[in-house]
Each structure stands twice: as structure tokens, then as C-alpha cells.
Design a protein around this motif. Structure first.
Motif, PDB file in Angstrom:
ATOM      1  N   SER A 149       0.847  -1.178   0.000  1.00 33.14           N
ATOM      2  CA  SER A 149       0.000   0.000   0.000  1.00 33.14           C
ATOM      3  C   SER A 149       0.874   1.216   0.000  1.00 33.14           C
ATOM      4  O   SER A 149       1.780   1.348   0.811  1.00 33.14           O
ATOM      5  CB  SER A 149      -0.878  -0.018   1.238  1.00 33.14           C
ATOM      6  N   THR A 150       0.669   2.067  -0.927  1.00 31.60           N
ATOM      7  CA  THR A 150       1.455   3.292  -0.955  1.00 31.60           C
ATOM      8  C   THR A 150       0.562   4.508  -1.010  1.00 31.60           C
ATOM      9  O   THR A 150       0.910   5.557  -0.519  1.00 31.60           O
ATOM     10  CB  THR A 150       2.387   3.300  -2.175  1.00 31.60           C
ATOM     11  N   ASP A 190      -5.705   3.502  -0.352  1.00 33.16           N
ATOM     12  CA  ASP A 190      -5.801   2.229   0.350  1.00 33.16           C
ATOM     13  C   ASP A 190      -6.285   2.381   1.775  1.00 33.16           C
ATOM     14  O   ASP A 190      -6.695   1.413   2.393  1.00 33.16           O
ATOM     15  CB  ASP A 190      -4.433   1.550   0.370  1.00 33.16           C
ATOM     16  N   LYS A 191      -6.210   3.597   2.284  1.00 31.74           N
ATOM     17  CA  LYS A 191      -6.498   3.791   3.699  1.00 31.74           C
ATOM     18  C   LYS A 191      -7.891   3.287   4.049  1.00 31.74           C
ATOM     19  O   LYS A 191      -8.082   2.586   5.035  1.00 31.74           O
ATOM     20  CB  LYS A 191      -6.373   5.273   4.043  1.00 31.74           C
ATOM     21  N   GLU A 236       2.084   4.124  15.594  1.00 31.70           N
ATOM     22  CA  GLU A 236       3.458   4.458  15.948  1.00 31.70           C
ATOM     23  C   GLU A 236       4.363   4.435  14.726  1.00 31.70           C
ATOM     24  O   GLU A 236       5.273   5.240  14.589  1.00 31.70           O
ATOM     25  CB  GLU A 236       3.986   3.456  16.987  1.00 31.70           C
ATOM     26  N   ARG A 237       4.061   3.501  13.827  1.00 34.97           N
ATOM     27  CA  ARG A 237       4.884   3.394  12.636  1.00 34.97           C
ATOM     28  C   ARG A 237       4.692   4.625  11.743  1.00 34.97           C
ATOM     29  O   ARG A 237       5.645   5.220  11.260  1.00 34.97           O
ATOM     30  CB  ARG A 237       4.502   2.142  11.859  1.00 34.97           C
ATOM     31  N   ALA A 238       3.417   4.973  11.561  1.00 37.83           N
ATOM     32  CA  ALA A 238       3.112   6.152  10.750  1.00 37.83           C
ATOM     33  C   ALA A 238       3.770   7.367  11.380  1.00 37.83           C
ATOM     34  O   ALA A 238       4.260   8.262  10.687  1.00 37.83           O
ATOM     35  CB  ALA A 238       1.610   6.346  10.666  1.00 37.83           C
ATOM     36  N   ASP A 239       3.782   7.356  12.704  1.00 37.04           N
ATOM     37  CA  ASP A 239       4.364   8.462  13.449  1.00 37.04           C
ATOM     38  C   ASP A 239       5.846   8.607  13.153  1.00 37.04           C
ATOM     39  O   ASP A 239       6.331   9.696  12.866  1.00 37.04           O
ATOM     40  CB  ASP A 239       4.141   8.161  14.930  1.00 37.04           C
ATOM     41  N   VAL A 265       3.673  11.536   3.969  1.00 38.38           N
ATOM     42  CA  VAL A 265       3.367  10.833   5.206  1.00 38.38           C
ATOM     43  C   VAL A 265       2.652   9.532   4.894  1.00 38.38           C
ATOM     44  O   VAL A 265       2.190   9.308   3.782  1.00 38.38           O
ATOM     45  CB  VAL A 265       2.488  11.695   6.136  1.00 38.38           C
ATOM     46  N   ASP A 266       2.578   8.684   5.899  1.00 40.58           N
ATOM     47  CA  ASP A 266       1.948   7.378   5.745  1.00 40.58           C
ATOM     48  C   ASP A 266       0.504   7.551   5.268  1.00 40.58           C
ATOM     49  O   ASP A 266      -0.203   8.440   5.735  1.00 40.58           O
ATOM     50  CB  ASP A 266       1.955   6.696   7.117  1.00 40.58           C
TER      51      ASP A 266
END
Lengths: 663, 439, 327
Positions: free
Chosen positions: A466-467, A471-472, B291-294, B380-381
Motif C-alpha cells: 500500500s502506498t 488504500d487507507k 506508531e509506525r506512521a508516526d 506521510v503514511d
């Protein structure tokens, strides 16, 4: 003010020729079909091309020995450049099967510099050349490793090329074919394969087996050709109805009618479930369209907009525009909205021969086969993930919930209810209740989704590629599904490479995966679950690393059998084993929906054939009228802008504002 | 209570800002300058709006663990928003709608099967009759607006007795009006959000107002943290190069020319791919994807910071070159004062305004850049709420029929307000500190 | 003068070398050749043998920096660094991971980029300067104040909104322009007009402010005041004194970015389907085609450095006071 009037007059005059026509002016008036591609094909080399976006072009340029009948259902093979279907004979002494291919003598390649002015006809040695070319690793054929154990003498053939030094000069593949490929005479070729493998004929309908003229191969191997992008990858040559007259994968691909195309006619037989007018053009000479233009259109937004303006003849239907184009009736059947009907559109829909599923890594200590109770956990998840809702939200109902691994339209398809996840309610197959799933969770040792070891919610990991932001929504939805069982789903979204790496190393726990049928046979789906194909051990396509001896034995039998009732019974048995073990949540079979304008004729769903362009016919006049009607520029803003500018200028000149600065 | 890395950063940021202003009070010259800044009504109003943004970001930077498996971590902002945060629908619905935009198949009372919109689960529940909708909207709007305005007026009235506000040179009246209007608006948003989706809902039914509010923290972090990261680099490099000249200057020039030479997007793209590799290989370190996205967010800031320092460094170098030729600097150095002291005493204070202006301008540029990076797929994520991600989604939505415009609107309003108020403030700061460039 | 130019040119090499080294480290650490092979080979029937063949075909099977199996100079040249990075120095871009010749693609795609970027830039420049001049002439009056506020407002709107909105309204609703596409023969302007207009609008905020401040600085100088005092009209002062003097800083700024116009506009091109270098780059990033990204990084660096040098030269040529000895 007169100049403004003049301007408006001028503008309305030029409005006759639509301002927003995205093609060279003349093209829309010609017998040309307009289409688009969203991702440039990576290669059009017949030995390499495998993706569907490559087949769209290549299928119409080169011709393998066989093709799928355009209008017959279930899918049926017929000879394309052969005089008849290949005859096969089994030799018990050597345990090999031989296929005898007899070529038509009127099949000629499209013109090419390498042929000079001559018309070059196809011979049996061209077919042998193609197979030999496949055996050379440096050509990177994706199916070589499939063919290696199959065609007699293939591995020796591969070795002979491996031994050669790496050079940039031409490798002449003439007379170096595997021992199992025999040129009987100018138009006859014999291919011998090990054992019995009925699906082999399906491979003969793929461009990998299309004839290759050695002259062109030699021509492309000359120094300097590659630097000019003159290669098989970008300018393939074949015997198909079209040749590639312009190849600019950055902008546009143009297919032009092949002047040397052999006699080929619109079929005169059709499956009864197709519409009445399907045979209107029966017996007409193909192809019927002179030119096909594919424009690069990476974004869905302009694609759809141009389609509505009449500049593309066909379009898929993304979920964003679905409600605008298509309505579902109470039974869930698709039909066009009134707006689209008014535009004279046609709707084409069919369930794809592909599967998108959620896999469990069976090597995982928590959820895999080591843990006997994990089966219940997998089953519980299979119930909890509401693919009916997934289809409704993300696909607008364009999909079928998979009850097993084999899509409809294929003999042995899993069309009955999966007893693990669903139950029959009258005639309807209904998903089992969440309560049952929770009972299974308790049985697996996680009552209410609590992990007895930690006392907290069970944590599972979901790996996915997912990029984009798109996809969120889907990921959020997936988390919700697991939360229904009290499981906390941690999403590990990575890029494609990382994901593949994890899959190979067996580090994924839960993942999504899909499969597109190579050929319409159940074997092509069941082999995804065979132990000898396990991803981690063999790098095969069994992404779940699922092992079941009983299943493997059944598969071995199925692969050898032709399509019979006995075989279908075996398939059903194999499927029921997989359902019970639940290495996959079967997910869904996507439904392809596309729209065509009223001026396009002879489009019928055929998911296997990739050379369908030659059957199309268009009504150019009707298209011109529609385009003129739909693209009238809106002119009032010009007046508005003009008046504002004049107003502003006047204000600047009016006395109260004229006082200027003294610096 | 749970501290994400970015939370720590946000709090550090705020603390350092507070420290900065505290230092201001000590320095009379600077204080006068800042009073000049504050004398502008626009600057005052912008500051108040900015403060509101910062407060939202702060509230969103206090995280707590919960037992709800679907939302394992919530922030103080989430908790205070009530229905705005939790009122999840199934899919799209228009602003203030009580019916869905999507259609569902269902059976009517007389047994017919129809496809029609369904009532929303978290909007308009208090209505007995859907026809009352507009009346209810008006009523509630008036109620909440007046509550907000009255509350704010009370606060203003109470504060007006404090001695700080007796300084008549400053446009306190404008500040008060902005504050009251803002309060009224925010209370209205909050109040309406409890019973409606003020900005509608998105594809999976998330409240768009909520998403826009969550975007505030991301925007401020990207702008603020990156600026903060670039400053030390730029200041040290720029001053050292300009002050010492010679080979130091050559090295620094070489460094920033090289960095500048690599096209920015490509440098960021490659660095982000590297970061993603790291995150993927160490996925087990992170307890949740939040946390990962952070961490990814922090990495975006870091990368942006690494590439962003060159512009300021160049300006500072040029200015230091000029300053070191000044009489008093030359005199100090003749007396044998150490370099560190000269830089600290004479150079830094004279460069402060340049740093400040550049920081404020960078901030708004970075907030805008985030959207572009997300569009290219290296921002960002995707699971992180951000305006860039919203814009990205909204592009597709413009194609829908009926058009879904509220996601775009939410991102637009959020981004525009933040950047506009920063820009207006920056304009004033520039006007005061560097009048030559302004006129 | 020639000596000066030569010295500047020499300065170019260490920078390009460093850029090269930087990209090499980034790309071969981030993405091992194995990763690249897998990304390009797709996800069906991929075996180790196929991977090895793919790498061999593209020269990724060599050691990174030092080839212990080779003799003589081959120790250095038969390495990925030499083949992939050093070759860039002589503009040999090689083949993309997908198998196309990058040099040919670059040559083909540079033109659409230029067709879009150059007019956008030039028209933008003229519009910005004209508007800035207008604001300066009406300095301190309602037009100036309104203009300043407007520029801040425009600056505060992300360019994406202009593009999305412009495409939606002008192309989709009003049918004024093709929504996207590009057609080099004949009426190319039909495709370029919309992106150019949007590009100019998006840039007008910061542009006008910038030029306004430059022109104001000139207008405040003594000669302008004297000229005004002598009774020249405002327009004459602007025309004869302020504008020509302001042109020097403007010109040097322009020259620095001019070469970079070749690189195209990432967002504009991909939104409007213009097959230039910008969309080429975006595609390469999305498909992780590192050969292309490497080539583009290098190309960008070369153009940037080139821009720096011609800026210096222009500056020196336009303003004789600059001493060539000074850096």
C-alpha cells in the motif's frame, strides 16, 4: 464594444470544431477506434510479455497457433494459424505425449524492413525458433521454468545457451531447438512433452508460442538498434490483424491494419446466451477497423471525462463514477442509469476468471498449520470478514463472494455454498453469524478475542502493499472486520519489493494475494495450493505455504485428467479439503464492468481471448454527431471576464482613483 | 497515557517557542520590535487563529491507550470531540445530511424491494420528522453560536481587567473580536458535530470534519518540526562559512551546492524509500501502525530538513561576510576575543531577524509541500490523517455524480486558514524586521 | 574573463562527482539489484534463475565497487559503480530497468517539457513584472493594498487546488480545453494553454511580491527620486529608470532557473498527461525504476550547475563592477 461582439462571433464559429478534441483534427472522422492504456507496457517481446496490459497490444499483433473462439461459451480453443487443432498421441514407452501442429500456408508477417519488399510466410521453423528463443535465459521468458520440465529436451537446450559467453551479437536459434521439438516439413511441427498434461494446448494459445521470423531477430540484434528502442520489446512483428505503426509508450500506441493479414472471417456460430444481433456481421472479412489508437491516460479522472465527451470508445467503471453510470436493481443486477441510456451506451459485464483472496501463512506459529487449534481461528476470521460488504462498499457490487478457489465459467467452479463460512437459507447462500465465529474463536483458545497469554486482545499482523492514500479506506475496513472478533489487526503496509521479500521468507502472517487465470481450467487454480509449489521452500505460487497430502494426491490426479464428471468430482473433493483447512479466506471474484458507446459494435465479454480487436466495428458518422453535441464550449464566462476587465480598467481611470503616487 | 515520538516533539516545539518569547521579554530592543509586529490588527488576528491551530495540535498530541481493539490509541482531541470522532457511517454522506449518499437494497413496509438512501446512524437522530431538519439546523446553529459568543465575551471581559492588556498601543479590540468570532465558530462546529456531520462523511464513512481537524497536527508538525530541524544546520553552516571564509567556506559552499544540485523531489523520494525500507525491516519494533506512521512522519520532516537548510545558509553566509567586516567585529577580534564569543555576541543577534523571517516563510511552504509529496506517494503514511492525503482522495471524488466536494473543502479550508494566517504574520514580521524588502 | 569561466567550469566536476556518489550510495543501498529484478519481473513464476538472468542482462550482477575477479583496469571498470554511475558523467544513460534506452526517451520527452515549461515561465515572468509594476505605480493606494492581500491569499492556496479546480471547471464543465493529452503536430497550444494559465495563476502570488520588492528598492533610490523631482512623469521614471535597473537582479534570477526548465514540471505534467520529463520522473518513482531516477538526478544536477555558471557569467557581464577574482 464591437471587438467583443466580434470575438464572441469568432469563438462561436470555431465552436463547430470542438475545442477540446484531444486528437489530431482529422482522426475522429476516420475508421479509427480510440482507446487508452493506463500503464505503459513494460515489453511487447512475445517471449516475455505476460501482463494483461501488454497482451492488449501484443495479442492483436502476433498470432500463436491457437485462439479462443470469440463467441462460444464455455471457452473453446480453435486453430488460428493452423489448419486444424493439434493432434496428440501418448507414447507409453517413453512416457511422452506428442502434439502435431500443421500450419496454414497463407499466413504472412506484416511488412518489415528486414524482409525487404518480399511477403514473408510463416514456416514450422519459425515456431521452433520461438520455442528455442524461450530456452535462452538471457531473453527472460517468464514461463521458461514452467516449460523446462515439460518439453522434452528443454533443459539441455537451456544449458547449451547458458554455456555461451555474454555478448551483444545475434544468437541464431535456427536448428538449435530442444530434442522434443521436431520440424517435420515446412508446415508441420511436432512437440513432445513429458507425461500427460492436457492443459498444454492452452499454452499454445499464448503469444509465447507465436512464430518468430529469424530475419527480424537478426535485424534487432544489430548494434545501435537498442539505443533507438528498435527491439522486439517495442516493435514486435507478427502475423496478426494489426501491426504497431507508432510505439511511444510515453504517449500513444497506434495499431494499423496489417496489409498482409490472412483470410479471417467473423464467426458464424455463437453461444445462445449472447444477444440476438451477435451474428450480424457473420462471415465478414476481418479486421473491420482500420486503425486503433491507444492514448496514455494514467489518471482515472481525465479518462472518464473524455469517455463521456465521446473521445474514448470504451471505458471501465471505477467505483467513483459507478453511481453515475450504473444502477443496481433490487436483485443486484446491473443496468445503465437513464443518463447513460440517453447517451446510447452499452454495458458489458462478466465475472473475471481471477481471484483475490486473503491468505494465511501456514508456516506462522500462531495462525499456521503447526497449531491444530489455529484452524478454528482461521475459520472464524473467514466468517468475520464480510466480503459481501467489501464488494458493496469498495466495488459497488461488482464482484462475487468466492465460495472456493475456482471462479465461475470454469469447469468445476466452486459455485456451491462454502459450508464453513456460509449456509443455505432457502436458495440463498448466507454468511454465518458472528456468533458462530465467536464460538470458533473460543474453540481456538481466544474467547472474546482475548489472548490468554497476555490477557489483552489478540494481535494479528496484516501485510499488504500500500502506498497511496486510496488504500487507507480499505485498510480501515479490514481492521474493523477483525475488531468484530475482538482481534487487534496491525497493518504492515510496505512497498511491493518488501512485501514480496516477506512472502518469500515466510515472514508474513496475513496477506492479500490474487491470481489471474492463465487458461480456463481448474488446475490453474488448484496448483496454487499444492505443497510442492510452496513459496518459501520452492519459490512457487503457493503463497500460503499450504501442505496437505490428501489434497496433493488429488491434484496429481486432476492434472492428468481431461474434463470429465469424474474429474469434477475430484475437484469438488479437493475444494472441500481446502475449505475445511481454510488457508485462504476465499475473498472474491471481481466482476469486470465496462461501458461502450453506441457506435461500437461486436463487443462481447471474452476473458480468455486477447485478439478481439479484429471483430470490432464502429459507426463513424454516429460518433461525429455525438461528439459535436456533447462538446459545445460554454461561452458566457468570456463575457463575464471581459466585463470585469473593462470594469477594472474604468475604475483605474475614473477621477477619484486617478490620484497617483508621488514615489 | 502514551507518548508517541511526535508528541514529544510537539511539546518540545511549544516549549521552545515559549522559551523564545520569554527571552524576548528580556531583550528590550527585540521586545520593541515585536510590539511593532503586534501593533498590526491583521497580525494580531492571525496570531489568535494560529494559537487555535496550535491548541488543536496540542490536544491531539496527548495520547492514551484504550481497551477498544478498533481504536487502541486515542488522543485528548478525539475524546473531547465526542460524536465527531466516533460517529462513523458506512460511506459517503453530504454535509448536514441525514440520509446516506449511497443506496441500499431493502424492503419497504408494503413488501416492495427498493434501492434507496438509508438514514445515517449518527446524524439527525434527535429529529422525529425529517422535515424538521432545516428548523433544527437553524435552532441549533443559533444556540451554539450564541453560547460560543457569550462564553468568549465573558472570558474577554474577565481578561480585560488584567494589567497586561492595558497597553493601549496594541489592537486589543481586534484581538478580542477575532477571539469571539473564532470561539463562536468553534463552539458551533463542535455543537453541530454532535448531531450532524458538518462536513459530511468520506468513503468509508469517516467524518470529514474530524479528518480535517486531525490534519492540523500533521500540518503543524511537518511545518514546525522541519523548520526547527533546518535551523541549527543552516545557522551553523551559514555563519561558519561567512565568518571563517577560506577552506571552511569552500567546504560549506561545496556541500550546499551539491545538495541543491540534486533535484529536491528526487532526493526526498530516494531518502523516503530508504526510510520505508528501514520501517519495513523493523516492523516488529512498533506496537501499532499509528506508531509506525508516526515515525514515518518524523522521517519525512528529517528528510525535508536535510534538504531545506541550504537556502537560509546561503543568506546567512552572505550576511556574515558583510558583518565580519564591520568595525566592531574587527575590533573585537583584534582584542583577541574568541571566535565563539564574537559569533555569539555580535553575529547571531544581528542575524536573528533573517532566521526568523525565513523560518516563518518556510513553515507555510512546508505545509503546502506536504500535499504535493503525498500526491507523489512519498509523503506521510497513507494511514495518517493529513490534508495531502485528503486532497489526493478528493481528486477522484470530483468525478462522482453527484460530486463529492466536501473532502476537498475540508482540506482546503484547513490548509488555507493555517497557511494564510502564517503568511500574514510573516508579512508583518518582515515589514518590521526587514523594511527594506517591503516598502 | 575566460580564465574566470574556466575556473567556474572546474568547480563543476567535484560537485557532479559528489552527486554521483550520493545517488550511487542511496540507490544501491536502498534497493539491492535483487529488489529491482523482482520489481520488474512481476509476480508470476519468478525463480532464482530468472532473477540471475535479469541481473546479468542489465549488468547488475557485477560487484559494487571492486571486482576481484577481473584483471587490470577491469578491476575498476567491471563494477556497478563504474558501469552505472561513472558512465553518467559522459551522458551515457544506459537502459532503464524496464528495458528502454533512457537516452532516447530523454531526447524525446525533453521537448514537451520545454514546450510547457518555457511559455509558462516566460508568460509568468511578464505577467508578474507587469502586475508588480502596476502595484509599484499605485504604491500605497487601494490597488496596491488590495494587490498585496490578494498575493498573500494566492500564495496560501496549494497549487494542487488550482490545478484540480482549473481542470474541473475549464476543461470538464466548460469544454474549453482538452482535459489532458498532448499532440505535438499542428495545434499543440490547445493542450498547453490550460496548464500554462494555471501555472501562471499559481505562481502569481509569490512572483508579484518578489518583483514588487525588487522594483520598490530601485524606486526608492535617489536617482529615481531625482528624476521624478525633475518633472519626469511617473511612467517615464518607471520606464527609463526603475525597470532597467531592476532588470539586473531579475535577470540573474531568471538565468539560474532557465536550464532547470528542461526538467519539466512534475505535477503539471502528470495531471495533464503531458509526456515530458516531469511525468517521466514521477512514473519512475512510482514504478521504482532506479535507472531512470539516477539519470534524472544526474541530469538535474548538471543543469543546476550549468545554471549557476551562466548566472555568474551574466552577472559579470551585466555588472562590470564584479571583480572576477572574488568568489
Amino acid at each position: 464594444m464591437s471587438w467583443l461582439v466580434a470575438l464572441v462571433c469568432l469563438l462561436s464559429l470555431s465552436a463547430q470544431a470542438a475545442w477540446n478534441n484531444p486528437y489530431p483534427r482529422g482522426w475522429v472522422h476516420e475508421n479509427t477506434l480510440f482507446s487508452a492504456f493506463s500503464a505503459p507496457p513494460k515489453t511487447l517481446d512475445p517471449v516475455k510479455a505476460y501482463n494483461s496490459n501488454e497482451m492488449v497490444f501484443l495479442g492483436n499483433i502476433v498470432e500463436p497457433p491457437l485462439q479462443y473462439h470469440y463467441l462460444k461459451r464455455p471457452y473453446q480453443l480453435e486453430p488460428l494459424i493452423l489448419t486444424e487443432m493439434p493432434t496428440s498421441s501418448y507414447d507409453a514407452a517413453t512416457n511422452t505425449t506428442s502434439y502435431r501442429l500443421h500450419l496454414r500456408d497463407d499466413i504472412a508477417y506484416a511488412p518489415h524492413v528486414a524482409f525487404g519488399a518480399n511477403k514473408r510466410f510463416v514456416t514450422a521453423s519459425d515456431l521452433a525458433y520461438a520455442i528455442t528463443r524461450m530456452a535462452d535465459r538471457t531473453n527472460g521468458s517468464p514461463i521458461l521454468d514452467m516449460m523446462l520440465p515439460l518439453i522434452v529436451g528443454m533443459s539441455d537446450c537451456v544449458k547449451q545457451f547458458d554455456a555461451l559467453a555474454k555478448t551483444n551479437t545475434w544468437r541464431d536459434y535456427r536448428n538449435r531447438q530442444p530434442s522434443g521439438v521436431e520440424i517435420i516439413d515446412e508446415h508441420t511441427l511436432m512437440i513432445r512433452i513429458h507425461g500427460v498434461y492436457p492443459p498444454f494446448v492452452y499454452w499454445l494459445a499464448m503469444p509465447f508460442f507465436a512464430p518468430i521470423p529469424w530475419e527480424v531477430d537478426q535485424y534487432y540484434a544489430q548494434p545501435g538498434m537498442r539505443e533507438k528502442n528498435q527491439s522486439w520489446s517495442w516493435l514486435p512483428i507478427g502475423t496478426g490483424a494489426y501491426y504497431l505503426s507508432e510505439n511511444n509508450p510515453n504517449r500513444r500506441m497506434v495499431l494499423q491494419r496489417n496489409p498482409n493479414f490472412h483470410a479471417d472471417f467473423y464467426p458464424s456460430e455463437a453461444s445462445p446466451d449472447l444477444p440476438n444481433n451477435v451474428l450480424d456481421d457473420a462471415g465478414k472479412r476481418l479486421p473491420m477497423v482500420d486503425r486503433v489508437v491507444y492514448a496514455l491516460e494514467k489518471e482515472a479522472v481525465p479518462y472518464w471525462a473524455k469517455f463521456l465527451q465521446g473521445y474514448y470508445d470504451a471505458s471501465g467503471v471505477s467505483s467513483e463514477v459507478f453511481d453515475q453510470a450504473i444502477q443496481l436493481d433490487a436483485q443486484g443486477k446491473l443496468s445503465l442509469t437513464p443518463v447513460m441510456q440517453e447517451k446510447g451506451m452499452q454495458l458489458l459485464s462478466s465475472v473475471a476468471t481471477s481471484l483475490s483472496y486473503l491468505g494465511f501463512n501456514m508456516l506462522d506459529p500462531l495462525i499456521g498449520q503447526e497449531n491444530p487449534n489455529a484452524k478454528y481461528l482461521r475459520q472464524a476470521i473467514s466468517i468475520a470478514i464480510d466480503y459481501e460488504e467489501d464488494i458493496a462498499i469498495f466495488l459497488n457490487g461488482r464482484g462475487l463472494v468466492a465460495q472456493g478457489p475456482i471462479p465461475p465459467g470454469i469447469s468445476g467452479a466452486s459455485e456451491d455454498c462454502n459450508p464453513i463460512t456460509h449456509q443455505l437459507n432457502g436458495t440463498q447462500c448466507v454468511r454465518r453469524s458472528l456468533l458462530e465465529a465467536k464460538t470458533l474463536m473460543a474453540k481456538a483458545g481466544y474467547p472474546d478475542g482475548l489472548d490468554p497469554k497476555t490477557g489483552k486482545a489478540l494481535v494479528l499482523y496484516y501485510d499488504t502493499v500500500s502506498t497511496g492514500a486510496d488504500d487507507k479506506a480499505q485498510l480501515d475496513w479490514m481492521r474493523k472486520q477483525f475488531a468484530k472478533l475482538g482481534i487487534q489487526l496491525v497493518i504492515r503496509a510496505t512497498d511491493y519489493n518488501r512485501f514480496q521479500e516477506k512472502m518469500r521468507a515466510g515472514n508474513a502472517q496475513i496477506f492479500t494475494w490474487g491470481w489471474n487465470a492463465d487458461y480456463p481450467d481448474a488446475e490453474n487454480f488448484l496448483f496454487l495450493l499444492v505443497g510442492s509449489n510452496a513459496k518459501v521452500e520452492t519459490g512457487g505460487e503457493n503463497a500460503s505455504n499450504y501442505h496437505n497430502k490428501q489434497f496433493d494426491a488429488l491434484y496429481a490426479q486432476i492434472a492428468r485428467l481431461p474434463d470429465t464428471a469424474e474429474r469434477r468430482a475430484l475437484i469438488a473433493k479437493a475444494v472441500s479439503i481446502v475449505r475445511e483447512d481454510a488457508p485462504w479466506v476465499f475473498g472474491l471474484f471481481p466482476q469486470n464492468v465496462s461501458l461502450f458507446h453506441g457506435w461500437v459494435h461486436n463487443v462481447y465479454p471474452n476473458l480468455m481471448a486477447n485478439n478481439t480487436l479484429k471483430y470490432r466495428r464502429i459507426d463513424v458518422e454516429k460518433r461525429e454527431q455525438a461528439q459535436a453535441l456533447w462538446n459545445q464550449p460554454v461561452l458566457w464566462p468570456f463575457g463575464f471576464i471581459g466585463v470585469s476587465i473593462i470594469g477594472l480598467l474604468l475604475m483605474l481611470w475614473l477621477p477619484p482613483y486617478r490620484k497617483r503616487n508621488e514615489l | 497515557m502514551l507518548l508517541l515520538w511526535s508528541d514529544i516533539v510537539v511539546w518540545l516545539l511549544v516549549t521552545s517557542l515559549l522559551y523564545f518569547f520569554w527571552r524576548l521579554k528580556q531583550d528590550t530592543l527585540l521586545r520593541e520590535r515585536w510590539q511593532l509586529v503586534a501593533q498590526s490588527r491583521i497580525a494580531m488576528a492571525s496570531t489568535i487563529v494560529l494559537l487555535a491551530f496550535v491548541l488543536i495540535a496540542l490536544a491531539d498530541s496527548l495520547h492514551f491507550r484504550t481497551n477498544d481493539p478498533y481504536r487502541p490509541v486515542v488522543s485528548a482531541l478525539d475524546m473531547s470531540l465526542g460524536n465527531i470522532a466516533t460517529g462513523q457511517e458506512k460511506s459517503y454522506s453530504a454535509p448536514f445530511a441525514i440520509e446516506s449518499l449511497w443506496q441500499e437494497t431493502r424492503q419497504t413496509d408494503d413488501g416492495r424491494v427498493i434501492r434507496a438512501p438509508v438514514p445515517l446512524q449518527h446524524a439527525g437522530k434527535q429529529l422525529d420528522n425529517p422535515n424538521d431538519l432545516s428548523r433544527d439546523l437553524w435552532q441549533r446553529s443559533l444556540t451554539f453560536l450564541s453560547i460560543g459568543i457569550i462564553l468568549a465575551s465573558l472570558i474577554v471581559w474577565m481578561l480585560s481587567h488584567l494589567s497586561v492588556f492595558s497597553q493601549t498601543a496594541l489592537p486589543w479590540k481586534s484581538a478580542a473580536i477575532t477571539f469571539i468570532v473564532l470561539c463562536g465558530f468553534l463552539v458551533w462546529l463542535w455543537g453541530m458535530g454532535q448531531s450532524y456531520h458538518v462536513l459530511g462523511t468520506g468513503k468509508v464513512g469517516e467524518d470529514v470534519l474530524y479528518a480535517s481537524l486531525k490534519g492540523v497536527r500533521t500540518g503543524i508538525l511537518i511545518g514546525g518540526l522541519t523548520t526547527l530541524l533546518t535551523l541549527p544546520f543552516a545557522v551553523v553552516m551559514g555563519i561558519v562559512a561567512g565568518y571563517f571564509k577560506g577552506w571552511v567556506d569552500d567546504v560549506v559552499q561545496y556541500l550546499y551546492t551539491t545538495l541543491n544540485a540534486v533535484p529536491g523531489v528526487l532526493l526526498i523520494a530516494s531518502a523516503m524509500l530508504l526510510a520505508q525500507l528501514y520501517l519495513a525491516q523493523h516492523a516488529d519494533v512498533f506496537a501499532s501502525e499509528q506508531e509506525r506512521a508516526d515515525v514515518r512522519l518524523l522521517l519525512v520532516c528529517l528528510v525535508l530538513g536535510l534538504t531545506g537548510w541550504t537556502g537560509l545558509a546561503r543568506i546567512l553566509r552572505a550576511e556574515s561576510l558583510k558583518l565580519r567586516e564591520m568595525e566592531y567585529v574587527k575590533a573585537a577580534s583584534a582584542f583577541g576575543v574568541s571566535h565563539v564569543r564574537i559569533i555569539g555576541r555580535h553575529l547571531l543577534p544581528n542575524l536573528g531577524h533573517l532566521v526568523l523571517i525565513s523560518a516563518v516563510l518556510d513553515f507555510s511552504g512546508l505545509v503546502l509541500a506536504e500535499a504535493v509529496l503525498s500526491y507523489v506517494g512519498i509523503g506521510v503514511d497513507p494511514t495518517m490523517p493529513s490534508w495531502g492525503n485528503m486532497i489526493n482522495l478528493a481528486r477522484q471524488e470530483l468525478n462522482r455524480e453527484p460530486v463529492v466536494w466536501w473532502n476537498l473543502l475540508g482540506a482546503f479550508v484547513g490548509m488555507f486558514t493555517l497557511v494564510l494566517s502564517v503568511n500574514l504574520l510573516a508579512d508583518r514580521v518582515q515589514h518590521v524586521f526587514n523594511p527594506r524588502a517591503q516598502g | 574573463m575566460i580564465q574566470y569561466i574556466l575556473r567556474r567550469l572546474l568547480w563543476l566536476f567535484p560537485i557532479l562527482l559528489m552527486v554521483n556518489l550520493l545517488t550511487f550510495i542511496l540507490f544501491f543501498v536502498v534497493n539491492s539489484p535483487d529488489d529491482m529484478a523482482r520489481a520488474q519481473l512481476g509476480n508470476k513464476y519468478v525463480t532464482d534463475a530468472a532473477l540471475t538472468a535479469w541481473k546479468a542482462a542489465r549488468g547488475y550482477d557485477l560487484p559494487l565497487l571492486w571486482n576481484t575477479n577481473a584483471v587490470g583496469w577491469d578491476v575498476l571498470t567491471q563494477t556497478i559503480f563504474w558501469q552505472k554511475s561513472v558512465q553518467l558523467m559522459v551522458f551515457d544513460f544506459g537502459v532503464s530497468d524496464a528495458g528502454r534506452a533512457i537516452g532516447a526517451d530523454l531526447a524525446q520527452r525533453a521537448w514537451p517539457s520545454l514546450w510547457l515549461a518555457l511559455p509558462s515561465f516566460m508568460i509568468g515572468l511578464c505577467v508578474n513584472i507587469a502586475l508588480a509594476l502596476l502595484l509599484v505605480m499605485f504604491r500605497g493606494q487601494w490597488l496596491d493594498k488590495l494587490g498585496l492581500v490578494l498575493t498573500i491569499v494566492i500564495m496560501s492556496i496549494s497549487g494542487l487546488f488550482f490545478i484540480i479546480g482549473g481542470q474541473y471547471v475549464l476543461a470538464k464543465l466548460w469544454h474549453w480545453f482538452p482535459i489532458s493529452g498532448y499532440e505535438p503536430d499542428g495545434d499543440v497550444w490547445r493542450f498547453l494553454l490550460l496548464p500554462i494559465i494555471l501555472g501562471v495563476i499559481a505562481g502569481v502570488g509569490s512572483g508579484v511580491r518578489w518583483y514588487r520588492s525588487i522594483l520598490l528598492e530601485e524606486a526608492d533610490k535617489d536617482f529615481a527620486r531625482t528624476a521624478r523631482a525633475k518633472g519626469l512623469s511617473l511612467w517615464q521614471v518607471m520606464h527609463r529608470h526603475v525597470l532597467p535597473n531592476g532588470l539586473l537582479p531579475i535577470l540573474t534570477g531568471v538565468v539560474a532557473v532557465l536550464p532547470l526548465l528542461f526538467m519539466g514540471s512534475l505535477i503539471m505534467e502528470s495531471f495533464f498527461g503531458i509526456p515530458g520529463l516531469g511525468s517521466y520522473t514521477i512514473d519512475a518513482i512510482n514504478s521504482q525504476d532506479f535507472a531512470i531516477v539516477r539519470a534524472m538526478v544526474y541530469l538535474g544536477a548538471v543543469l543546476y550547475v550549468f545554471g549557476l555558471i551562466i548566472t555568474d557569467i551574466t552577472y559579470a557581464w551585466a555588472d562590470p563592477r564584479v571583480r572576477f577574482g572574488d568568489k
